[in-house]
Design a protein around this motif. Structure first.
Motif: not given
Length: 313
Positions: A268-297
């Motif tokens: 999809e490269y186009k002349v005159g266009r610069i694309t910056f690609i960063r090495n991003s890791r995929p976000l881990p999937r949320k489990t039921t335990e993570d949903e129960d342990s949400e942040f509480i002030a």
């Protein structure tokens, strides 16, 4: 194929296309460049009409002829003929002036004899032209150029090579076919025009390139390691201010060829266009335990500085 329409109104009440008497006489013909006079008559070269003497007009007015006036020109020595219209009646007696391309079609030389006869031609419905040079394809809009050039013509004859002037250049076109007859009138007509391939034109050859196979160097992983080792950031050595050399030796981590991956091109490269690609890791999937342990002030545990069970004074 396209359609060209022309309009020519010489008389408000056209006469019927039948005549009892025929105009026929011989003239010595010359090219338009031989026409005497202070005015430049190069415009005659751009069309298909001739200049005749005044006596011809006097004789034609006495005959019951059709309008517009159309004539058949014949060179009896070479048995060549063509058709034309008349532009003016200002030539010297016994002389007529023809465009140069018309004299070439009739194989006439300066001062040659030509037979001029009045004729009645059918109205054109179709014509086909063949450019005599591939240069005609360089014109941006050949349809408009031909339409404008044919306004200076009165009729067409199959086999003739007509010349048109465009951008100070002469283009020759052969009349390959005309309908409904071999000689037709193009005044007040709806004519379909078609082009044949230019003389000497060759279709460009299409070259199909086979996909390039990777060479041995590109396919060898060892070469990838060598290419990757040419430049590595932060692999140099440093110097300490105290002069010690402990812990300043670089220790580059060896690269495993299996860890090297060839890059994927950006489709999809186009002349005159610069694309910056960063090495991003995929976000881990949320489990039921993570949903129960949400942040509480203010839900954490506190610690006291006092030690439990200490001695009381």
């Amino acid at each position: 194929m396209f359609e060209i329409k022309f309009s020519f109104n010489m008389f408000d009440h056209p006469m019927p296309r039948t005549f009892q008497n025929r105009f026929s006489t011989q003239y010595r013909c010359y090219s338009v460049s031989m026409l005497a006079g202070p005015n430049d008559r190069s415009d005659v070269e751009k069309g298909g009409k001739i200049i005749m003497p005044p006596s011809a007009l006097d004789q034609l007015s006495r005959l019951n002829i059709t309008y517009p006036m159309l004539f058949k020109l014949t060179n009896k020595n070479s048995d060549r003929m063509t058709h034309c219209g008349v532009l003016e009646f200002v030539a010297d007696e016994g002389i007529c002036y023809l465009p140069h391309w018309m004299m070439q079609n009739l194989l006439l030389e300066e001062g040659g004899l030509v037979q001029v006869e009045s004729v009645n031609l059918m109205v054109a419905t179709y014509s086909k032209f063949q450019p005599q040079s591939p240069d005609f394809l360089d014109i941006t809009n050949p349809k408009a150029v031909l339409e404008n050039a044919l306004r200076n013509f009165a009729c067409l004859t199959t086999g003739d090579v007509v010349a048109i002037n465009y951008n100070e250049k002469i283009y020759e076109l052969r009349v390959m076919e005309t309908k409904p007859d071999k000689a037709v009138s193009i005044i007040e007509c709806d004519m379909n025009v078609d082009f044949d391939a230019p003389l000497g034109y060759k279709e460009p050859e299409r070259c199909y390139k086979a996909p390039e196979e990777p060479t041995e160097e590109e396919g060898d992983p060892n070469t990838w390691t060598e290419m990757d080792m040419r430049f590595r950031a932060f692999t140099g050595s440093g110097n300490r201010l105290d002069g010690k050399k402990k812990g300043i030796e670089p220790s580059p981590v060896p690269i495993d060829p299996s860890d090297i991956k060839r890059g994927i091109p950006n489709y999809e490269y186009k002349v005159g266009r610069i694309t910056f690609i960063r090495n991003s890791r995929p976000l881990p999937r949320k489990t039921t335990e993570d949903e129960d342990s949400e942040f509480i002030a203010f839900s954490g545990e506190g610690k006291s500085l006092r030690k439990k069970g200490g001695r009381k004074l």
